[in-house]
Design an enzyme around this catalytic site. Structure first.
Site, PDB file in Angstrom:
ATOM      1  N   GLN A  93       0.260 -11.906   0.378  1.00 20.38           N
ATOM      2  CA  GLN A  93       0.915 -13.177   0.697  1.00 20.38           C
ATOM      3  C   GLN A  93       2.141 -13.025   1.589  1.00 20.38           C
ATOM      4  O   GLN A  93       2.729 -14.019   1.984  1.00 20.38           O
ATOM      5  CB  GLN A  93       1.305 -13.889  -0.594  1.00 20.38           C
ATOM      6  CG  GLN A  93       0.180 -14.782  -1.100  1.00 20.38           C
ATOM      7  CD  GLN A  93       0.614 -15.587  -2.280  1.00 20.38           C
ATOM      8  OE1 GLN A  93       1.192 -15.041  -3.218  1.00 20.38           O
ATOM      9  NE2 GLN A  93       0.332 -16.867  -2.269  1.00 20.38           N
ATOM     10  N   ALA A 105      -1.330   2.977   7.075  1.00 19.07           N
ATOM     11  CA  ALA A 105       0.073   3.203   6.667  1.00 19.07           C
ATOM     12  C   ALA A 105       0.283   2.518   5.313  1.00 19.07           C
ATOM     13  O   ALA A 105       1.172   1.678   5.144  1.00 19.07           O
ATOM     14  CB  ALA A 105       1.048   2.705   7.731  1.00 19.07           C
ATOM     15  N   MET A 143       7.439  -5.144   1.041  1.00 19.25           N
ATOM     16  CA  MET A 143       6.790  -3.930   1.526  1.00 19.25           C
ATOM     17  C   MET A 143       5.959  -4.241   2.768  1.00 19.25           C
ATOM     18  O   MET A 143       5.263  -5.249   2.813  1.00 19.25           O
ATOM     19  CB  MET A 143       5.914  -3.328   0.442  1.00 19.25           C
ATOM     20  CG  MET A 143       6.757  -2.664  -0.609  1.00 19.25           C
ATOM     21  SD  MET A 143       5.805  -1.527  -1.588  1.00 19.25           S
ATOM     22  CE  MET A 143       7.031  -1.163  -2.840  1.00 19.25           C
ATOM     23  N   SER A 144       6.073  -3.361   3.763  1.00 16.72           N
ATOM     24  CA  SER A 144       5.350  -3.537   5.015  1.00 16.72           C
ATOM     25  C   SER A 144       5.204  -2.171   5.660  1.00 16.72           C
ATOM     26  O   SER A 144       6.120  -1.338   5.570  1.00 16.72           O
ATOM     27  CB  SER A 144       6.164  -4.452   5.946  1.00 16.72           C
ATOM     28  OG  SER A 144       5.708  -4.312   7.269  1.00 16.72           O
ATOM     29  N   SER A 145       4.082  -1.955   6.324  1.00 15.75           N
ATOM     30  CA  SER A 145       3.889  -0.680   7.025  1.00 15.75           C
ATOM     31  C   SER A 145       4.956  -0.512   8.098  1.00 15.75           C
ATOM     32  O   SER A 145       5.340   0.604   8.443  1.00 15.75           O
ATOM     33  CB  SER A 145       2.505  -0.642   7.659  1.00 15.75           C
ATOM     34  OG  SER A 145       1.540  -0.894   6.668  1.00 15.75           O
ATOM     35  N   GLY A 151       2.100  -2.027  -1.963  1.00 13.48           N
ATOM     36  CA  GLY A 151       1.535  -3.379  -1.825  1.00 13.48           C
ATOM     37  C   GLY A 151       0.022  -3.316  -1.633  1.00 13.48           C
ATOM     38  O   GLY A 151      -0.733  -4.099  -2.230  1.00 13.48           O
ATOM     39  N   HIS A 152      -0.419  -2.361  -0.804  1.00 14.93           N
ATOM     40  CA  HIS A 152      -1.873  -2.195  -0.596  1.00 14.93           C
ATOM     41  C   HIS A 152      -2.539  -1.744  -1.897  1.00 14.93           C
ATOM     42  O   HIS A 152      -3.630  -2.210  -2.235  1.00 14.93           O
ATOM     43  CB  HIS A 152      -2.148  -1.158   0.501  1.00 14.93           C
ATOM     44  CG  HIS A 152      -1.693  -1.574   1.867  1.00 14.93           C
ATOM     45  ND1 HIS A 152      -0.649  -0.970   2.513  1.00 14.93           N
ATOM     46  CD2 HIS A 152      -2.143  -2.536   2.696  1.00 14.93           C
ATOM     47  CE1 HIS A 152      -0.478  -1.543   3.703  1.00 14.93           C
ATOM     48  NE2 HIS A 152      -1.375  -2.492   3.834  1.00 14.93           N
ATOM     49  N   ASP A 169       1.927 -12.055   4.519  1.00 14.63           N
ATOM     50  CA  ASP A 169       1.403 -12.675   5.741  1.00 14.63           C
ATOM     51  C   ASP A 169       0.829 -14.043   5.358  1.00 14.63           C
ATOM     52  O   ASP A 169      -0.385 -14.260   5.399  1.00 14.63           O
ATOM     53  CB  ASP A 169       0.331 -11.772   6.346  1.00 14.63           C
ATOM     54  CG  ASP A 169       0.908 -10.442   6.763  1.00 14.63           C
ATOM     55  OD1 ASP A 169       1.676 -10.403   7.717  1.00 14.63           O
ATOM     56  OD2 ASP A 169       0.620  -9.426   6.087  1.00 14.63           O
ATOM     57  N   MET A 177      -4.490  -2.209   8.002  1.00 13.73           N
ATOM     58  CA  MET A 177      -4.322  -1.452   9.253  1.00 13.73           C
ATOM     59  C   MET A 177      -3.734  -0.076   8.942  1.00 13.73           C
ATOM     60  O   MET A 177      -3.180   0.582   9.825  1.00 13.73           O
ATOM     61  CB  MET A 177      -3.425  -2.236  10.214  1.00 13.73           C
ATOM     62  CG  MET A 177      -4.064  -3.571  10.615  1.00 13.73           C
ATOM     63  SD  MET A 177      -3.521  -4.207  12.194  1.00 13.73           S
ATOM     64  CE  MET A 177      -1.797  -4.479  11.876  1.00 13.73           C
TER      65      MET A 177
HETATM   66  O1  PAF Z   1      -2.799  -7.961   7.560  1.00 11.97           O
HETATM   67  C1  PAF Z   1      -3.296  -6.994   8.169  1.00 11.97           C
HETATM   68  O2  PAF Z   1      -3.065  -5.830   7.854  1.00 11.97           O
HETATM   69  C2  PAF Z   1      -4.199  -7.276   9.368  1.00 11.97           C
HETATM   70  O3  PAF Z   1      -3.793  -8.397  10.060  1.00 11.97           O
HETATM   71  C3  PAF Z   1      -5.693  -7.382   8.972  1.00 11.97           C
HETATM   72  C4  PAF Z   1      -5.935  -8.555   8.053  1.00 11.97           C
HETATM   73  C5  PAF Z   1      -6.141  -6.089   8.324  1.00 11.97           C
HETATM   74  C6  PAF Z   1      -6.539  -7.596  10.232  1.00 11.97           C
HETATM   75  O4  PAF Z   1      -6.390  -6.560  11.139  1.00 11.97           O
END
Ligand code: PAF
Length: 279
Positions: free
Chosen positions: A147, A31, A183-185, A35-36, A149, A29
């Site tokens: 992970q 930001a 780490m999280s947006s 981690g990304h 989430d 999503m």
């Molecule tokens: O984990 C996220 O960033 C979102 O839930 C995802 C998997 C991109 C779906 O919008």
């Protein structure tokens, strides 16, 4: 990096590539943070072509304020993706992804009624809708999810198994800041004081793990975690649970499958984290 805003041109581009390349998909999503980048690195190791999607999916937000405040920083994200070596960015707008309002509802049984599902009704249905769309559009060989989430990963695993999507799912380990904060947006929304306080959730997980390994009962540990969080002004614990990482059923006794999950607010920002009981 090739950038697409529309579905059809992206599909046409990928149709050609698919004959010679294996495709990795990293749904996000935006930001973006380290981690990304690690999801992208995993994808690059296993595929010839990595597609990242950036889309703040309205149907997975049960709280309109959270949707409105979700950080959006496309220029920064594009720079990060170029540095990470991402090949394709798919960044559609809401109209492109939802030509008409979505009326579908997914039901994952007990998997989406507990933990996050209990506090964010409809959230996982919204995730499943958008992830299904991305799977149909991109048709990746492998899709990568963090992970942090953990419950989301289990829901998507069920989605893929039950709807027989022809792809592999890769869970990628949590990336942490130097002090341990996952780490999280959403961390971007924390002010300096809140940022310091946010570490209480990871510290609670470490503390709980230690107590459980020393033989304390989960009920006692839950109470201690609650007290630990209550001591920090502006922090509100939503849940702390020990469940099986296989089926997310609550556990009283530690097994090699046990995972600890925590969620709560620091000020107005909701954060989640988790920790496996065995490495
Ligand atoms: O984990 C996220 O960033 C979102 O839930 C995802 C998997 C991109 C779906 O919008």
């Amino acid at each position: 990096m090739e950038v697409f805003n529309e579905i059809e041109p992206l599909k046409a581009f990928l149709k050609d590539k698919r004959t010679t390349c294996s495709i990795g998909l990293v749904p996000t999503m935006g930001a973006l943070h380290a981690g990304h980048s690690s999801l992208i690195q995993f994808s690059k190791q296993e595929n010839q072509l990595t597609v990242t999607s950036i889309f703040v999916n309205p149907v997975q937000f049960n709280n309109p304020k959270d949707l409105e405040k979700y950080p959006r920083m496309l220029e920064h994200d594009i720079n990060m993706l170029c540095k990470a070596g991402c090949d394709v960015l798919f960044v559609p707008d809401t109209q492109e992804m939802y030509k008409q309002p979505s009326t579908i509802q997914f039901d994952f049984g007990h998997l989406d009624k507990i933990l996050e599902g209990k506090f964010r009704p409809g959230h996982f249905s919204g995730v499943a809708i958008i992830v299904s769309k991305f799977f149909h559009i991109v048709q990746p060989n492998i899709a990568y999810f963090g992970q942090k989430d953990f419950q989301q990963f289990k829901v998507i695993e069920k989605l893929v198994n039950e709807l027989q999507f022809d792809l592999l799912l890769r869970p990628v380990p949590i990336f942490r800041e130097a002090d341990g904060l996952a780490m999280s947006s959403r961390n971007l929304r924390l002010n300096e004081t809140e940022r310091k306080k946010a570490i209480v959730f990871y510290e609670s997980l470490l503390f709980a793990k230690q107590m459980l390994l020393q033989g304390k009962m989960i009920s006692q540990v839950k109470e201690l975690v609650k007290q630990k969080c209550e001591l920090v002004e502006g922090v509100r614990l939503e849940y702390f649970e020990m469940v099986s990482s296989e089926n997310l059923l609550a556990q009283d006794i530690v097994t090699e499958k046990s995972i600890l999950l925590i969620a709560g607010f620091v000020g107005e920002v909701r954060l989640i984290d988790n920790l496996m009981m065995t490495p």
